[in-house]
Design a protein around this motif. Structure first.
Motif, short mmCIF file in Angstrom:
data_model
loop_
_atom_site.label_atom_id
_atom_site.label_comp_id
_atom_site.label_asym_id
_atom_site.label_seq_id
_atom_site.Cartn_x
_atom_site.Cartn_y
_atom_site.Cartn_z
N MET A 31 0.83 -1.21 0.00
CA MET A 31 0.00 0.00 0.00
C MET A 31 0.87 1.26 0.00
SD MET A 31 -3.28 -0.96 2.43
CE MET A 31 -2.34 -1.59 3.81
N ARG A 32 2.02 1.22 0.63
CA ARG A 32 2.90 2.40 0.65
C ARG A 32 3.30 2.83 -0.76
NH1 ARG A 32 7.72 1.66 1.85
NH2 ARG A 32 8.22 3.88 2.00
N GLU A 33 3.42 1.89 -1.65
CA GLU A 33 3.91 2.18 -2.99
C GLU A 33 2.82 2.66 -3.94
OE1 GLU A 33 7.08 2.17 -3.60
OE2 GLU A 33 7.55 1.41 -1.60
N GLY A 34 1.58 2.55 -3.54
CA GLY A 34 0.48 2.88 -4.45
C GLY A 34 0.02 4.33 -4.32
N ASP A 35 -0.73 4.77 -5.31
CA ASP A 35 -1.40 6.08 -5.27
C ASP A 35 -2.85 5.85 -4.88
OD1 ASP A 35 0.88 7.49 -6.13
OD2 ASP A 35 0.43 7.05 -8.23
N HIS A 36 -3.27 6.47 -3.80
CA HIS A 36 -4.59 6.18 -3.24
C HIS A 36 -5.40 7.45 -3.04
CE1 HIS A 36 -2.95 2.20 -2.37
NE2 HIS A 36 -1.97 2.77 -1.69
N GLN A 37 -6.70 7.24 -2.99
CA GLN A 37 -7.63 8.32 -2.65
C GLN A 37 -8.74 7.78 -1.76
OE1 GLN A 37 -9.19 10.45 -6.03
NE2 GLN A 37 -7.34 11.67 -6.25
N TYR A 38 -9.22 8.65 -0.90
CA TYR A 38 -10.40 8.34 -0.10
C TYR A 38 -11.40 9.46 -0.32
CZ TYR A 38 -13.54 7.85 3.84
OH TYR A 38 -14.66 7.73 4.62
N GLN A 39 -12.51 9.14 -0.99
CA GLN A 39 -13.53 10.15 -1.31
C GLN A 39 -12.88 11.38 -1.96
OE1 GLN A 39 -15.99 10.93 2.14
NE2 GLN A 39 -16.82 8.86 2.15
N TRP A 54 10.82 7.90 6.36
CA TRP A 54 11.33 9.21 5.94
C TRP A 54 10.95 9.51 4.50
CZ3 TRP A 54 12.22 13.84 6.78
CH2 TRP A 54 13.14 14.61 6.06
N GLN A 55 10.98 8.49 3.64
CA GLN A 55 10.55 8.69 2.26
C GLN A 55 9.08 9.11 2.20
OE1 GLN A 55 12.82 8.67 -0.16
NE2 GLN A 55 14.32 8.16 1.44
N ASP A 56 8.27 8.53 3.07
CA ASP A 56 6.85 8.88 3.10
C ASP A 56 6.65 10.31 3.61
OD1 ASP A 56 6.40 6.26 2.31
OD2 ASP A 56 6.11 5.54 4.37
N LEU A 57 7.44 10.70 4.61
CA LEU A 57 7.34 12.06 5.12
C LEU A 57 7.69 13.08 4.04
CD1 LEU A 57 8.93 11.64 8.67
CD2 LEU A 57 6.54 12.16 8.15
N LYS A 58 8.66 12.75 3.22
CA LYS A 58 9.02 13.66 2.13
C LYS A 58 7.89 13.78 1.10
CE LYS A 58 13.16 11.88 1.26
NZ LYS A 58 14.51 11.73 0.67
N LYS A 59 7.12 12.70 0.92
CA LYS A 59 5.95 12.79 0.05
C LYS A 59 4.95 13.81 0.60
CE LYS A 59 5.85 7.93 -1.47
NZ LYS A 59 5.01 6.70 -1.42
N ILE A 60 4.74 13.77 1.91
CA ILE A 60 3.83 14.72 2.55
C ILE A 60 4.33 16.14 2.34
CG2 ILE A 60 2.80 15.45 4.74
CD1 ILE A 60 3.17 12.54 5.71
#
Length: 266
Positions: free
Chosen positions: A205-213, A237-243
């Motif tokens: 799931m970390r690697e995917g592009d997701h949406q909720y509503q 840390w990679q995820d934080l940089k995405k944010i």
């Protein structure tokens, strides 16, 4: 609010402040402890019989007021929820807390022991790490909103059960509708699977592009998982940089490193 509740509320605030900011507040004047006489008599004895049936509700700590009238009203509406068996063992209903106009909403799994004690999300060891993660990308509890899929602590911090998620998830959905975040960050597998309706492992799931509503969702590790397995911090840390990139794109800032950015703290 009576005097005893006021004192308890003040003491609870100081405990929360110490947990979150790892420092003490010093008052100019001491706060005197109020001694309140215990009433007695037939009417009180009769009331105590009903009290035994609702002792879990009566020991609920005073909740900090939400940052919008709508959220506060919703909290007042559901704080005594008994939709699942977890109400029998909780100390506090952990509604969630933060900025009602937050652009980013962080969603965790369920309250732990410290959260159950204080009635606030992410105030234990995982909460301290989460605060450092916020700071690493220029965020703080003042400009995010934090909530959990479950509002009550599962005994012994066991995994949430499907029926508990089904009962509690509508509360989270309504919170999202009220806050209207521009980005949701799912902290951990249960939060991600619940929001995205997926049965995939967290790593996938970390690697995917997701949406909720129609709201973008970034999936990352729960801070408790990072405490148990520090080797995961580099991926977090990679995820934080995405944010950070998402927020920079919204504000028109460059993608250059933020002055507060540093790898996820040890």
């Amino acid at each position: 609010m009576n005097e005893k509740e006021l004192i308890e509320n003040i003491e609870q605030f100081f405990r929360w402040y110490r947990q979150v900011y790892d420092s003490e507040l010093i008052l100019d004047h001491p706060v005197a402890r109020v001694s309140i006489a215990e009433p007695s008599g037939p009417a009180v004895q009769k009331g105590r019989q009903g009290h035994a049936q609702t002792q879990n509700i009566s020991r609920r700590a005073v909740q900090y007021r939400q940052t919008s009238p709508e959220l506060q009203a919703f909290y007042e509406e559901i704080r005594d929820c008994q939709q699942c068996e977890l109400h029998k063992t909780r100390k506090n209903f952990v509604f969630g807390y933060g900025n009602a106009q937050a652009e980013v909403m962080f969603v965790g799994e369920a309250p732990g022991r410290e959260e159950d004690e204080q009635g606030l999300p992410f105030v234990g060891a995982a909460g301290k790490l989460l605060d450092k993660m916020f700071a690493s990308i220029g965020l703080s509890r003042d400009n995010v909103y934090i909530a959990n899929v479950l509002k009550c602590r599962p005994p012994d911090n066991r995994d949430p059960r499907p029926e508990e998620i089904a009962r509690c998830e509508p509360y989270l959905i309504k919170q999202i509708q009220m806050i209207k975040p521009k980005l949701i960050v799912a902290l951990g597998r249960f939060a991600a699977q619940s929001l995205l309706r997926l049965e995939q492992p967290l790593g996938v799931m970390r690697e995917g592009d997701h949406q909720y509503q129609n709201i973008p969702v970034i999936v990352t590790y729960h801070p408790a998982a990072l405490l148990r397995n520090p080797a995961l911090k580099q991926k977090a840390w990679q995820d934080l940089k995405k944010i950070k990139r998402f927020l920079d794109a919204r504000t028109g800032e460059s993608d250059s490193p933020h002055p507060l950015i540093s790898p996820v703290p040890e």
